[in-house]
Design a protein around this motif. Structure first.
Motif, PDB file in Angstrom:
ATOM      1  N   LYS A  35       0.862  -1.181   0.000  1.00 45.33           N
ATOM      2  CA  LYS A  35       0.000   0.000   0.000  1.00 45.33           C
ATOM      3  C   LYS A  35       0.904   1.237   0.000  1.00 45.33           C
ATOM      4  O   LYS A  35       2.055   1.168   0.425  1.00 45.33           O
ATOM      5  N   LEU A  36       0.379   2.361  -0.426  1.00 45.71           N
ATOM      6  CA  LEU A  36       1.099   3.621  -0.291  1.00 45.71           C
ATOM      7  C   LEU A  36       0.841   4.181   1.100  1.00 45.71           C
ATOM      8  O   LEU A  36      -0.187   3.906   1.718  1.00 45.71           O
TER       9      LEU A  36
ATOM     10  N   GLY B 185       3.175  22.617  18.884  1.00 43.38           N
ATOM     11  CA  GLY B 185       3.121  24.030  19.223  1.00 43.38           C
ATOM     12  C   GLY B 185       4.359  24.805  18.823  1.00 43.38           C
ATOM     13  O   GLY B 185       4.297  26.015  18.621  1.00 43.38           O
ATOM     14  N   SER B 186       5.488  24.135  18.705  1.00 40.91           N
ATOM     15  CA  SER B 186       6.735  24.805  18.360  1.00 40.91           C
ATOM     16  C   SER B 186       7.002  24.708  16.871  1.00 40.91           C
ATOM     17  O   SER B 186       6.500  23.810  16.193  1.00 40.91           O
ATOM     18  N   MET B 187       7.825  25.634  16.360  1.00 42.57           N
ATOM     19  CA  MET B 187       8.152  25.620  14.932  1.00 42.57           C
ATOM     20  C   MET B 187       8.799  24.296  14.528  1.00 42.57           C
ATOM     21  O   MET B 187       8.440  23.697  13.530  1.00 42.57           O
ATOM     22  N   SER B 188       9.758  23.831  15.318  1.00 44.03           N
ATOM     23  CA  SER B 188      10.346  22.517  15.071  1.00 44.03           C
ATOM     24  C   SER B 188       9.600  21.481  15.902  1.00 44.03           C
ATOM     25  O   SER B 188       8.923  20.619  15.362  1.00 44.03           O
ATOM     26  N   GLY B 189       9.724  21.602  17.218  1.00 40.46           N
ATOM     27  CA  GLY B 189       8.983  20.703  18.086  1.00 40.46           C
ATOM     28  C   GLY B 189       9.312  19.241  17.892  1.00 40.46           C
ATOM     29  O   GLY B 189       8.547  18.369  18.285  1.00 40.46           O
ATOM     30  N   ASP B 190      10.438  18.946  17.253  1.00 40.29           N
ATOM     31  CA  ASP B 190      10.853  17.574  16.960  1.00 40.29           C
ATOM     32  C   ASP B 190       9.843  16.821  16.092  1.00 40.29           C
ATOM     33  O   ASP B 190       9.699  15.609  16.176  1.00 40.29           O
ATOM     34  N   LYS B 191       9.165  17.568  15.222  1.00 43.08           N
ATOM     35  CA  LYS B 191       8.210  16.942  14.303  1.00 43.08           C
ATOM     36  C   LYS B 191       8.881  15.977  13.327  1.00 43.08           C
ATOM     37  O   LYS B 191       8.267  15.004  12.906  1.00 43.08           O
ATOM     38  N   LEU B 192      10.131  16.262  12.961  1.00 44.65           N
ATOM     39  CA  LEU B 192      10.817  15.354  12.043  1.00 44.65           C
ATOM     40  C   LEU B 192      10.884  13.951  12.640  1.00 44.65           C
ATOM     41  O   LEU B 192      10.691  12.963  11.936  1.00 44.65           O
ATOM     42  N   HIS B 193      11.116  13.871  13.941  1.00 46.17           N
ATOM     43  CA  HIS B 193      11.172  12.557  14.580  1.00 46.17           C
ATOM     44  C   HIS B 193       9.835  11.826  14.434  1.00 46.17           C
ATOM     45  O   HIS B 193       9.796  10.620  14.171  1.00 46.17           O
ATOM     46  N   THR B 194       8.744  12.550  14.582  1.00 49.84           N
ATOM     47  CA  THR B 194       7.424  11.928  14.431  1.00 49.84           C
ATOM     48  C   THR B 194       7.210  11.447  13.001  1.00 49.84           C
ATOM     49  O   THR B 194       6.731  10.334  12.776  1.00 49.84           O
ATOM     50  N   LEU B 195       7.580  12.269  12.023  1.00 48.37           N
ATOM     51  CA  LEU B 195       7.443  11.844  10.630  1.00 48.37           C
ATOM     52  C   LEU B 195       8.316  10.627  10.335  1.00 48.37           C
ATOM     53  O   LEU B 195       7.906   9.717   9.605  1.00 48.37           O
ATOM     54  N   GLN B 196       9.515  10.593  10.910  1.00 44.03           N
ATOM     55  CA  GLN B 196      10.378   9.418  10.735  1.00 44.03           C
ATOM     56  C   GLN B 196       9.743   8.184  11.368  1.00 44.03           C
ATOM     57  O   GLN B 196       9.798   7.088  10.810  1.00 44.03           O
ATOM     58  N   TYR B 197       9.130   8.372  12.527  1.00 40.57           N
ATOM     59  CA  TYR B 197       8.433   7.267  13.194  1.00 40.57           C
ATOM     60  C   TYR B 197       7.314   6.732  12.303  1.00 40.57           C
ATOM     61  O   TYR B 197       7.153   5.515  12.144  1.00 40.57           O
ATOM     62  N   LEU B 198       6.543   7.634  11.701  1.00 37.00           N
ATOM     63  CA  LEU B 198       5.454   7.210  10.822  1.00 37.00           C
ATOM     64  C   LEU B 198       5.984   6.489   9.582  1.00 37.00           C
ATOM     65  O   LEU B 198       5.418   5.470   9.157  1.00 37.00           O
ATOM     66  N   ALA B 199       7.068   7.009   9.014  1.00 40.05           N
ATOM     67  CA  ALA B 199       7.667   6.366   7.839  1.00 40.05           C
ATOM     68  C   ALA B 199       8.213   4.990   8.188  1.00 40.05           C
ATOM     69  O   ALA B 199       8.102   4.043   7.393  1.00 40.05           O
ATOM     70  N   LEU B 200       8.794   4.864   9.367  1.00 41.83           N
ATOM     71  CA  LEU B 200       9.315   3.558   9.794  1.00 41.83           C
ATOM     72  C   LEU B 200       8.178   2.567  10.020  1.00 41.83           C
ATOM     73  O   LEU B 200       8.276   1.390   9.647  1.00 41.83           O
ATOM     74  N   LEU B 201       7.084   3.041  10.617  1.00 44.15           N
ATOM     75  CA  LEU B 201       5.908   2.179  10.780  1.00 44.15           C
ATOM     76  C   LEU B 201       5.456   1.664   9.420  1.00 44.15           C
ATOM     77  O   LEU B 201       5.202   0.460   9.249  1.00 44.15           O
ATOM     78  N   ALA B 202       5.373   2.556   8.445  1.00 47.93           N
ATOM     79  CA  ALA B 202       4.976   2.151   7.093  1.00 47.93           C
ATOM     80  C   ALA B 202       5.970   1.157   6.505  1.00 47.93           C
ATOM     81  O   ALA B 202       5.577   0.164   5.887  1.00 47.93           O
ATOM     82  N   ALA B 203       7.256   1.414   6.707  1.00 48.27           N
ATOM     83  CA  ALA B 203       8.284   0.517   6.164  1.00 48.27           C
ATOM     84  C   ALA B 203       8.181  -0.875   6.782  1.00 48.27           C
ATOM     85  O   ALA B 203       8.366  -1.884   6.093  1.00 48.27           O
ATOM     86  N   GLN B 204       7.886  -0.940   8.065  1.00 43.94           N
ATOM     87  CA  GLN B 204       7.744  -2.253   8.696  1.00 43.94           C
ATOM     88  C   GLN B 204       6.592  -3.038   8.099  1.00 43.94           C
ATOM     89  O   GLN B 204       6.617  -4.263   8.061  1.00 43.94           O
ATOM     90  N   HIS B 205       5.583  -2.327   7.609  1.00 40.99           N
ATOM     91  CA  HIS B 205       4.458  -2.983   6.955  1.00 40.99           C
ATOM     92  C   HIS B 205       4.723  -3.242   5.474  1.00 40.99           C
ATOM     93  O   HIS B 205       3.861  -3.796   4.785  1.00 40.99           O
TER      94      HIS B 205
ATOM     95  N   MET C  82       5.056  -0.927   3.206  1.00 38.72           N
ATOM     96  CA  MET C  82       4.332   0.086   2.431  1.00 38.72           C
ATOM     97  C   MET C  82       5.328   0.980   1.700  1.00 38.72           C
ATOM     98  O   MET C  82       6.502   1.022   2.043  1.00 38.72           O
ATOM     99  N   HIS C  83       4.848   1.705   0.712  1.00 38.08           N
ATOM    100  CA  HIS C  83       5.673   2.624  -0.066  1.00 38.08           C
ATOM    101  C   HIS C  83       5.363   4.056   0.363  1.00 38.08           C
ATOM    102  O   HIS C  83       4.227   4.517   0.216  1.00 38.08           O
ATOM    103  N   TRP C  84       6.375   4.760   0.884  1.00 37.04           N
ATOM    104  CA  TRP C  84       6.188   6.092   1.442  1.00 37.04           C
ATOM    105  C   TRP C  84       6.157   7.157   0.346  1.00 37.04           C
ATOM    106  O   TRP C  84       7.005   7.173  -0.544  1.00 37.04           O
ATOM    107  N   VAL C  85       5.207   8.061   0.449  1.00 37.45           N
ATOM    108  CA  VAL C  85       5.088   9.191  -0.465  1.00 37.45           C
ATOM    109  C   VAL C  85       5.493  10.449   0.293  1.00 37.45           C
ATOM    110  O   VAL C  85       4.881  10.793   1.309  1.00 37.45           O
TER     111      VAL C  85
END
Length: 194
Positions: A92-93, A101-121, A123-126
């Motif tokens: 699946k894609l 709340g913060s400009m950075s707020g370590d959001k990149l880490h969350t996106l990496q976590y989501l991409a890794l979850l997809a990779a474990q399944h 899935m193909h990341w867009v």
């Protein structure tokens, strides 16, 4: 006529991420022959799992709390292990978005976590597919991708403001993400012969 179904698996603690999920949904539905379903992962049911299982793509969304996805989203991610064991979401894609709340707020880490979850399944990341905005002296906080993320959509909303205060540029960026995933899903499901 070819069609695709994109599911949005999201959790929203204070309503900000829900507003982004709605923008992602609207982006998906702006693509002819694409339909979207929103699934709040806080209380999963068999019917909600069936929506995710039937999707051609799943876009994950969660606030970033303390440098990672919310606890409710983590609980959902752990519960996907039944799908992982049977490779139910293989090929699946996938994509993702987050807000803090913060400009950075370590959001990149969350996106990496989501991409890794997809990779474990399997899935193909867009990716987001937008150049960063607001990175020149002529740029503006109203530019799409104003926070400069590539992996997915990142948004920032002031902690002391309600859901209606989600930044307009973050809404249009989330809309772009939904349209991009729907477009890629159509291409992936129905490739053009060369």
């Amino acid at each position: 006529m070819p069609s695709v179904h994109v599911a949005i698996a999201y959790y929203s603690g204070y309503g900000h991420t829900l507003e982004l999920a709605k923008a992602v949904r609207d982006g998906i539905e702006s693509v002819p022959e694409a339909r979207a379903d929103m699934v709040d992962v806080a209380d999963m049911t068999d019917a909600k799992w069936a929506i995710l299982d039937a999707g051609d793509a799943i876009i994950f969304g969660t606030p970033t709390y303390m440098g990672s996805a919310s606890g409710a989203f983590h609980a959902f991610a752990e519960a996907t292990s039944k799908r992982w064991m049977t490779q139910q979401w293989l090929d699946k894609l996938a994509s993702g978005f987050t807000n803090s709340g913060s400009m950075s707020g370590d959001k990149l880490h969350t996106l990496q976590y989501l991409a890794l979850l997809a990779a474990q399944h399997g899935m193909h990341w867009v990716s987001l597919g937008l150049l960063p905005g607001w990175n020149t002296t002529t740029g503006s906080e109203h530019d799409d991708n104003r926070l400069g993320f590539y992996l997915g959509a990142g948004a920032q909303t002031w902690n002391d403001q309600g859901p209606d205060a989600v930044h307009t540029a973050d809404i249009t960026t989330a809309h772009h993400l939904g349209a991009r995933v729907a477009t890629q899903a159509l291409r992936y499901q129905h490739p053009v012969a060369s």
